[in-house]
Design an enzyme around this catalytic site. Structure first.
Site, PDB file in Angstrom:
ATOM      1  N   HIS A 192      -9.481   1.224   4.764  1.00  0.00           N
ATOM      2  CA  HIS A 192      -8.226   1.434   5.485  1.00  0.00           C
ATOM      3  C   HIS A 192      -8.470   2.413   6.629  1.00  0.00           C
ATOM      4  O   HIS A 192      -9.272   3.342   6.500  1.00  0.00           O
ATOM      5  CB  HIS A 192      -7.157   1.980   4.529  1.00  0.00           C
ATOM      6  CG  HIS A 192      -5.794   1.991   5.160  1.00  0.00           C
ATOM      7  ND1 HIS A 192      -5.413   2.975   6.042  1.00  0.00           N
ATOM      8  CD2 HIS A 192      -4.756   1.132   5.060  1.00  0.00           C
ATOM      9  CE1 HIS A 192      -4.174   2.705   6.451  1.00  0.00           C
ATOM     10  NE2 HIS A 192      -3.757   1.595   5.873  1.00  0.00           N
TER      11      HIS A 192
ATOM     12  N   GLU B 113      -5.523  -4.690  10.590  1.00  0.00           N
ATOM     13  CA  GLU B 113      -4.471  -3.700  10.796  1.00  0.00           C
ATOM     14  C   GLU B 113      -4.772  -2.888  12.046  1.00  0.00           C
ATOM     15  O   GLU B 113      -5.566  -1.931  11.989  1.00  0.00           O
ATOM     16  CB  GLU B 113      -4.400  -2.743   9.606  1.00  0.00           C
ATOM     17  CG  GLU B 113      -4.063  -3.401   8.292  1.00  0.00           C
ATOM     18  CD  GLU B 113      -3.469  -2.396   7.309  1.00  0.00           C
ATOM     19  OE1 GLU B 113      -2.365  -2.639   6.846  1.00  0.00           O
ATOM     20  OE2 GLU B 113      -4.103  -1.361   7.052  1.00  0.00           O
TER      21      GLU B 113
ATOM     22  N   GLY C 115       2.606   2.288  10.714  1.00  0.00           N
ATOM     23  CA  GLY C 115       3.636   3.314  10.559  1.00  0.00           C
ATOM     24  C   GLY C 115       4.357   3.672  11.853  1.00  0.00           C
ATOM     25  O   GLY C 115       5.061   4.670  11.910  1.00  0.00           O
TER      26      GLY C 115
ATOM     27  N   ASN D 283       0.868  -1.184   0.000  1.00  0.00           N
ATOM     28  CA  ASN D 283       0.000   0.000   0.000  1.00  0.00           C
ATOM     29  C   ASN D 283       0.902   1.231   0.000  1.00  0.00           C
ATOM     30  O   ASN D 283       1.494   1.559   1.027  1.00  0.00           O
ATOM     31  CB  ASN D 283      -0.894  -0.041   1.253  1.00  0.00           C
ATOM     32  CG  ASN D 283      -1.691   1.236   1.454  1.00  0.00           C
ATOM     33  OD1 ASN D 283      -1.777   2.071   0.549  1.00  0.00           O
ATOM     34  ND2 ASN D 283      -2.281   1.385   2.634  1.00  0.00           N
ATOM     35  N   TRP D 284       0.994   1.859  -1.148  1.00  0.00           N
ATOM     36  CA  TRP D 284       1.909   3.005  -1.269  1.00  0.00           C
ATOM     37  C   TRP D 284       1.324   4.283  -0.664  1.00  0.00           C
ATOM     38  O   TRP D 284       2.020   5.289  -0.569  1.00  0.00           O
ATOM     39  CB  TRP D 284       2.265   3.242  -2.747  1.00  0.00           C
ATOM     40  CG  TRP D 284       3.357   2.337  -3.248  1.00  0.00           C
ATOM     41  CD1 TRP D 284       3.881   1.252  -2.607  1.00  0.00           C
ATOM     42  CD2 TRP D 284       4.074   2.459  -4.491  1.00  0.00           C
ATOM     43  NE1 TRP D 284       4.866   0.694  -3.375  1.00  0.00           N
ATOM     44  CE2 TRP D 284       5.004   1.409  -4.533  1.00  0.00           C
ATOM     45  CE3 TRP D 284       3.996   3.340  -5.571  1.00  0.00           C
ATOM     46  CZ2 TRP D 284       5.871   1.220  -5.614  1.00  0.00           C
ATOM     47  CZ3 TRP D 284       4.852   3.159  -6.651  1.00  0.00           C
ATOM     48  CH2 TRP D 284       5.778   2.111  -6.668  1.00  0.00           C
ATOM     49  N   LYS D 285       0.044   4.248  -0.306  1.00  0.00           N
ATOM     50  CA  LYS D 285      -0.605   5.444   0.261  1.00  0.00           C
ATOM     51  C   LYS D 285      -0.376   6.642  -0.672  1.00  0.00           C
ATOM     52  O   LYS D 285      -0.321   6.468  -1.884  1.00  0.00           O
ATOM     53  CB  LYS D 285      -0.110   5.690   1.688  1.00  0.00           C
ATOM     54  CG  LYS D 285      -0.205   4.418   2.544  1.00  0.00           C
ATOM     55  CD  LYS D 285       0.012   4.636   4.001  1.00  0.00           C
ATOM     56  CE  LYS D 285      -0.154   3.298   4.716  1.00  0.00           C
ATOM     57  NZ  LYS D 285      -0.105   3.409   6.163  1.00  0.00           N
TER      58      LYS D 285
ATOM     59  N   SER E 150       3.324  -2.116  10.420  1.00  0.00           N
ATOM     60  CA  SER E 150       4.755  -2.236  10.732  1.00  0.00           C
ATOM     61  C   SER E 150       5.354  -3.605  10.391  1.00  0.00           C
ATOM     62  O   SER E 150       6.236  -4.091  11.090  1.00  0.00           O
ATOM     63  CB  SER E 150       5.026  -1.871  12.187  1.00  0.00           C
ATOM     64  OG  SER E 150       4.712  -0.495  12.398  1.00  0.00           O
TER      65      SER E 150
ATOM     66  N   GLU F  22      -6.902   4.840   7.651  1.00  0.00           N
ATOM     67  CA  GLU F  22      -6.686   6.260   7.294  1.00  0.00           C
ATOM     68  C   GLU F  22      -7.904   6.820   6.558  1.00  0.00           C
ATOM     69  O   GLU F  22      -8.214   8.011   6.676  1.00  0.00           O
ATOM     70  CB  GLU F  22      -5.390   6.390   6.479  1.00  0.00           C
ATOM     71  CG  GLU F  22      -4.165   6.194   7.382  1.00  0.00           C
ATOM     72  CD  GLU F  22      -2.941   5.612   6.721  1.00  0.00           C
ATOM     73  OE1 GLU F  22      -2.843   5.634   5.468  1.00  0.00           O
ATOM     74  OE2 GLU F  22      -2.062   5.126   7.462  1.00  0.00           O
TER      75      GLU F  22
END
Ligand code: PGA
Length: 263
Positions: free
Chosen positions: A107, A177, A183, A11-13, A222, A109
């Site tokens: 997700h 997650e 992160g 997942n490159w976000k 992570s 976020e």
């Protein structure tokens, strides 16, 4: 042997420009070498979810590489509708048209930054399935929820609310997650991950019966080359959803290798 093929999704976000094409080339050629060594077919399955702006260009780039298709692409969210007056949104059909096979939905976020609800996430996953994309449905508790002893309950409610009735193993993946592990360099203990994945599998069994034993459950938060094999070896962990470590081809490939060893 679980019979479930290991899956590693990057997942490159909100990271990457066209210059990141060289990283995709490096990932794809690394995967091609591994596929050749292992013989065709049942090695680790891999995908990268770049920003939507890059899907078409990276898809063309991958298509131009010689050899078998070793790397798929995915989106990071989608609108529940196929088209219409939704400024700034992107539909599953558009992602598919650009070359995606997967889409991450729910997700944490997106849940936090865009106030996405379980019902909206479920509608996104349904739209993905209609468009022929495979949704990766994310669930996970916050640190406060874990500290309050509510992790299993919170994740159970997200799972129930975000997963469509049409979910089947061939097309749908669940990613656990924990928000506090994303992160941060912190991960739950192996026991905590195993307990959560076992609970998710049990809940899926109650809803989907035997199909639940074929559904793949990813862990994310992570994951690094150093901890991936231990996490992926846990019962009911079928691979990972990788953020930061997916941005560098060497790290992503090392995590794919860890998944192969954990097979
Ligand atoms: P991380 O992110 O690997 O950088 O912790 C995981 C994710 O958010 O999918």
């Amino acid at each position: 042997m679980s019979g479930r093929r290991k899956l590693v999704i990057g997942n490159w976000k909100m990271n990457g420009t066209r210059a990141s094409g060289t990283e995709i080339d490096a990932i794809a050629s690394g995967l091609a070498v591994r596929a050749e060594q292992q013989g065709r077919g049942d090695g680790v399955q891999a995908a990268i979810c770049p920003p939507a702006t890059l899907i078409a260009t990276l898809s063309a780039r991958l298509a131009a590489q010689p050899g078998p298709d070793v790397l798929a692409l995915g989106g990071q969210t989608c609108h529940p509708n196929a088209s219409g007056a939704h400024t700034g949104d992107i539909s599953s059909d558009m992602l598919r048209d650009a070359g995606a096979a997967w889409v991450i939905v729910g997700h944490s976020e997106r849940r936090a930054d865009h106030k996405e609800t379980d019902a909206q996430i479920r509608a996104q996953a349904e739209a993905a399935l209609r468009a022929g994309l495979s949704p990766i449905i994310c669930v996970g508790e916050t640190e406060a929820e874990r500290d309050a002893g509510r992790a299993l309950e919170v994740v159970g409610a997200q799972l129930a609310g975000s997963t469509p009735d049409e979910a089947v193993a061939a097309t749908t993946v669940i990613a656990y997650e924990p928000v506090w592990a994303i992160g941060t360099g912190r991960t739950p203990t192996e026991d905590e991950i195993a307990t959560m994945h076992g609970s998710i599998r049990d809940r899926l069994r109650q809803r989907f019966g035997d199909e639940a034993d074929k559904l793949r459950l990813l862990y994310g938060g992570s994951v690094k080359p150093a901890n991936a094999e231990a996490i992926f070896s846990l019962t009911d962990v079928d691979g990972g959803l990788i953020g930061g470590a997916s941005l560098k081809a060497t790290d992503f490939l090392a995590i794919v290798d860890a998944a192969a060893k954990a097979e």
